[in-house]
Design a protein around this motif. Structure first.
Motif, short mmCIF file in Angstrom:
data_model
loop_
_atom_site.label_atom_id
_atom_site.label_comp_id
_atom_site.label_asym_id
_atom_site.label_seq_id
_atom_site.Cartn_x
_atom_site.Cartn_y
_atom_site.Cartn_z
N PRO A 1 -27.25 8.13 4.30
CA PRO A 1 -27.86 9.53 4.18
C PRO A 1 -27.70 10.25 2.65
N VAL A 2 -26.92 9.47 2.18
CA VAL A 2 -26.72 10.09 0.49
C VAL A 2 -28.01 9.32 -0.46
N ILE A 3 -28.40 8.44 -0.63
CA ILE A 3 -29.84 8.24 -1.69
C ILE A 3 -30.78 9.37 -1.46
N PRO A 4 -31.25 9.72 -0.13
CA PRO A 4 -32.51 9.95 0.21
C PRO A 4 -32.18 12.07 -0.59
N VAL A 5 -30.74 12.30 -0.43
CA VAL A 5 -30.55 13.80 -0.55
C VAL A 5 -30.08 13.80 -1.92
N GLN B 1 -24.79 -1.84 -3.22
CA GLN B 1 -26.11 -2.38 -3.41
C GLN B 1 -26.85 -2.49 -2.82
N SER B 2 -26.34 -1.15 -1.61
CA SER B 2 -27.36 -0.16 -1.20
C SER B 2 -28.19 0.01 -2.30
N ALA B 3 -27.55 1.30 -3.14
CA ALA B 3 -27.87 1.41 -4.42
C ALA B 3 -29.24 0.76 -4.88
N PHE B 4 -28.77 -0.23 -5.13
CA PHE B 4 -29.51 -1.72 -5.64
C PHE B 4 -30.43 -2.03 -5.09
N ALA B 5 -30.34 -2.06 -3.62
CA ALA B 5 -31.55 -2.18 -2.90
C ALA B 5 -32.45 -1.50 -2.72
N HIS B 6 -32.57 -0.39 -2.70
CA HIS B 6 -33.42 1.24 -2.49
C HIS B 6 -33.99 1.03 -3.67
N CYS B 7 -33.35 0.72 -5.10
CA CYS B 7 -34.14 0.34 -6.24
C CYS B 7 -35.10 -0.95 -6.17
N ASP B 8 -35.22 -2.05 -4.96
CA ASP B 8 -35.83 -3.21 -5.35
C ASP B 8 -36.87 -2.75 -3.84
N SER B 9 -36.69 -1.43 -3.14
CA SER B 9 -38.10 -1.44 -2.47
C SER B 9 -39.03 -0.60 -2.88
N ILE B 10 -40.21 -0.77 -2.25
CA ILE B 10 -41.16 -0.95 -2.18
C ILE B 10 -41.88 1.21 -2.89
N ASP B 11 -40.82 1.17 -1.87
CA ASP B 11 -40.74 2.90 -1.82
C ASP B 11 -39.97 3.45 -2.81
N GLY B 12 -39.39 2.44 -3.44
CA GLY B 12 -37.86 3.48 -4.72
C GLY B 12 -38.92 3.63 -5.65
N PRO B 13 -37.74 4.01 -6.66
CA PRO B 13 -37.97 4.44 -7.66
C PRO B 13 -38.88 3.84 -8.65
N VAL B 14 -38.78 2.36 -9.43
CA VAL B 14 -39.10 1.56 -9.88
C VAL B 14 -40.72 1.14 -9.03
N ALA B 15 -40.53 1.20 -8.53
CA ALA B 15 -41.52 -0.11 -7.86
C ALA B 15 -42.68 1.70 -7.61
N GLN B 16 -42.69 2.96 -7.42
CA GLN B 16 -42.89 4.08 -7.50
C GLN B 16 -43.21 4.34 -9.55
N MET C 1 -36.99 1.73 4.75
CA MET C 1 -35.64 1.52 5.04
C MET C 1 -34.44 1.91 4.25
N ASP C 2 -33.00 2.19 6.01
CA ASP C 2 -32.73 3.27 5.63
C ASP C 2 -31.21 2.63 4.70
N PHE C 3 -31.37 3.40 3.84
CA PHE C 3 -30.15 2.88 2.51
C PHE C 3 -28.62 4.33 2.90
#
Length: 201
Positions: A115-119, A21-36, A111-113
């Motif tokens: 340690p793994v996602i940003p790395v 869910q954390s990875a999915f939420a990352h895709c939903d964020s304004i600064d995530g890969p899809v929105a960008q 949002m804090d997702f």
């Protein structure tokens, strides 16, 4: 025993689910890969930058919204902000639909997702996997060690309990043993499983 096994499996599944869910939420964020990618597509006028983030069946809808957004953008700065937001929401919604997941709105920037996602994102950009590997190995070792230590701690319980106190101690031992085995197998399945962002055509 079956009940305990189901409990430990459910606990493990919940842990894996929250990570997913954390990875999915990352895709939903304004600064995530899809929105960008959606924003960059608008800035460059190249719809091809966002199309890969959604299934092929969504291309026509994305292209229609893309054309509308470009027109609205030309009406002024306020209209541009509205168009950008609407197109990002459309892109993320169709991305999530392609995964068979519900869309619950754009998440805020910063949002804090974990340690793994940003790395992991930096690894993709740099081509260097070492930092991602180090984090995952450390997390796996911590999880294994904690569960195995618990197993060893409960090994003094009776293997053939004959009174309520011995049954309670044996129950903790069995739960620890099954929890360790289930965790180990769950990690193997997670490592060998299918990618988490498959598009359903």
């Amino acid at each position: 025993m079956i009940r305990i096994k189901l409990l430990t499996a459910t606990t493990l599944a919940a842990g894996l689910l929250f990570g997913t869910q954390s990875a999915f939420a990352h895709c939903d964020s304004i600064d995530g890969p899809v929105a960008q990618a959606a924003l960059k597509a608008l800035d460059t006028g190249n719809v091809g930058l966002i199309l890969p983030y959604a299934p092929a069946t969504a291309e026509a809808e994305i292209e229609a919204h893309f054309g509308q957004a470009l027109k609205i953008r030309g009406l002024g700065s306020e209209a541009k902000g509205f168009a950008d937001r609407a197109f990002m929401e459309t892109a993320v919604r169709l991305h999530r639909a392609g995964e068979g997941a519900a869309y619950t709105g754009l998440k805020p920037v910063g949002m804090d997702f974990g340690p793994v996602i940003p790395v992991a994102e930096k690894a993709i950009a740099s081509g260097d996997l070492d930092k991602v590997r180090n984090i995952l190995v450390e997390e796996l070792q911590h999880g294994l060690n904690a569960r195995f230590d618990h197993v060893l701690h409960t090994r003094t319980s009776a293997l053939e309990p004959k009174n309520p106190a011995e049954v309670a101690a044996a129950r903790e031992r069995v739960s620890a043993e099954l929890g360790f085995v289930t965790f180990a197998e769950g990690m193997r399945q997670a490592a060998a499983g299918a990618p988490g962002h498959e598009h359903r055509e």
